[in-house]
Enzyme design. Sequence first.
Site, PDB file in Angstrom:
ATOM      1  N   LYS A 167       0.869  -1.184   0.000  1.00 36.77           N
ATOM      2  CA  LYS A 167       0.000   0.000   0.000  1.00 36.77           C
ATOM      3  C   LYS A 167       0.905   1.233   0.000  1.00 36.77           C
ATOM      4  O   LYS A 167       1.693   1.415   0.920  1.00 36.77           O
ATOM      5  CB  LYS A 167      -0.907   0.018   1.234  1.00 36.77           C
ATOM      6  CG  LYS A 167      -1.678   1.337   1.412  1.00 36.77           C
ATOM      7  CD  LYS A 167      -2.585   1.282   2.631  1.00 36.77           C
ATOM      8  CE  LYS A 167      -1.827   1.188   3.934  1.00 36.77           C
ATOM      9  NZ  LYS A 167      -1.157   2.468   4.291  1.00 36.77           N
TER      10      LYS A 167
ATOM     11  N   ASP B  30      -6.324   0.327   8.713  1.00 43.73           N
ATOM     12  CA  ASP B  30      -6.111   0.330   7.257  1.00 43.73           C
ATOM     13  C   ASP B  30      -6.490  -0.993   6.596  1.00 43.73           C
ATOM     14  O   ASP B  30      -6.256  -1.172   5.397  1.00 43.73           O
ATOM     15  CB  ASP B  30      -4.673   0.721   6.909  1.00 43.73           C
ATOM     16  CG  ASP B  30      -3.632  -0.174   7.555  1.00 43.73           C
ATOM     17  OD1 ASP B  30      -4.001  -1.009   8.401  1.00 43.73           O
ATOM     18  OD2 ASP B  30      -2.441  -0.023   7.219  1.00 43.73           O
TER      19      ASP B  30
END
Length: 293
Positions: A15, A144
């Site tokens: 990410k 997240d």
Amino acid sequence: MEPEAKSRTWLAPAKINLALHVTGRRADGYHLLDSLAVFTRFGDRLQIEPAERDAFSVSGPFAAGVPLDDSNLVVKARDALRREAGAARTPPVAIRLEKNLPIASGVGGGSSDAAAALNGLSHLWNLDIDEAGLARIGLSLGADLPMCLKARPLIARGIGDDLSPLAGFPALALVLVNPGVAVSTPDVFKALARRDSEPLPPLPGRLDFHTIWNWLETTRNDLEPAARSIQPAIGETLKALKKAGAAFARMSGSGATCFGLFETGNVAKRAAIDIRGRHPGWFVAATRSMEAD
């Protein structure tokens, strides 16, 4: 679970926070963010298959230091999904994690691994849990996780759970570099000078390499100055990317991994070779981000 279910490998992408503004802090201590994130074709890999009993193992260049007990997010994800669906529908599985991403490096590796586990196990066990249900389970494991479950270009707001997918966002040629140091995310947030930044500016109407590059120049990673004060090697990493020809370079997340933006994949590959030659002990990977669906 379907009787013909077989082993399958799932990608757990890196990410990359292309931009990250810290816009506030909740009473419970969670920071409020406004971030543009993309996910790369390079990452960790999870092999999941039916087994006589549960098993979890780790291999790969960054396997050392990865916990194998129930403190690992992959194991937590397996157990959380099993609690949700019930033991009768979730028979034993063997999970093998190939750890290709540095640990504690600002690219969401652990969360992405857990997201891949949730997606993979939901498929293997043939569960009727929808995307929102998986996101709810994911959020219980980490802020997240929901964005890692989507793994497509998006804007994340709030604590990271308010997600807006970005239609038409193109794939980007990137080089990821980590100087071989881990940075503690809590330490970075503690070192923040301010926590009340403005939100990200609106994205341009037309999205391509040049417009995204120009937009990035108007944004920041608010965590970068704090992380650089803790780990000066981040500054050297950014210099190495610029020296290798990156059009734009920035730290991702809470560091220490940095990314360079390049106009083409071939230019990115040549830059990665150059950086690897100058810094043989560093983690360097040329990759592309995944475009919007």
